[in-house]
Design a protein around this motif. Structure first.
Motif: not given
Length: 196
Positions: A66-67, A69-76, A143-144, A160-163
């Motif tokens: 999951i990405i 629009r800031l170009g970050e990816i969510f990771i659990q 991907a979404a 989980g958080r955005w990286w």
């Protein structure tokens, strides 16, 4: 898009009896998963416990990256209750395909169970074989992109958080991420960036 090809009648339950081990036919109990070829042809079905027990039977799983629009990816972060790699950071969504289920149905089910995510449009990226000491998986990556409301489940996911991509790069090889996540992220990085 890649899809599983099921036989007209139910596939045999594995393991099959042999002359050296004629015993009773396996009993279907618990979660059953398809046993497949690298091309998605379903050749059998087996319990999740059996495919995780070192049988090395190839079985399909789905992953969702999951990405925003800031170009970050969510990771659990995997729950400490998990029997494999507890407490490590991993793909936003990952799970097994149930016997008879399509890849996209499994993806939506897992996203709902793990993150409470129900409204998203997955883009298929690729499939590959991942082998560890205990199992062999046919990984199907999606991907979404968007600003989604994500609510991690405490049973499946501890947090989980955005990286940012740079943050992921600087933490690789330190035992923070699962080995599968690191290899997969590096192989699809350009595809993820192209979706922005």
């Amino acid at each position: 898009m890649f899809e599983l090809i099921y036989p007209v009648s139910p596939a045999p339950v594995l393991p099959l009896p042999t002359s050296s081990s004629p015993g009773d036919r396996p009993v279907i109990k618990g979660e059953m998963v398809p046993v497949v070829t690298e091309y998605g042809l379903v050749e059998g079905q087996a319990s999740r416990q059996y495919v995780h027990g070192g049988s090395m039977l190839l079985h399909p799983v789905v992953h969702l990256h999951i990405i925003n629009r800031l170009g970050e990816i969510f990771i659990q972060k995997r729950s400490m209750k998990k029997d494999f790699l507890p407490g490590m950071w991993d793909t936003a969504v990952g799970g097994h395909v149930d016997y008879g289920e399509s890849l996209e149905s499994a993806l939506h089910r897992e996203a709902s169970e793990e993150l409470g995510l129900v409204e998203f449009n997955p883009v298929y990226l690729k499939s590959y074989v991942w082998k560890s000491r205990r199992e062999k998986e046919l990984v199907n990556i999606y991907a979404a992109v968007g600003n989604f409301k994500i609510d991690p489940s405490n049973d499946e996911v501890s947090e989980g958080r955005w990286w940012s991509f740079d943050e992921i790069d600087s933490n690789q090889g330190k035992g923070i991420f699962t080995p599968n996540f690191e290899e997969e992220f590096n192989s699809i990085r350009a595809s993820l960036t192209a979706l922005l």
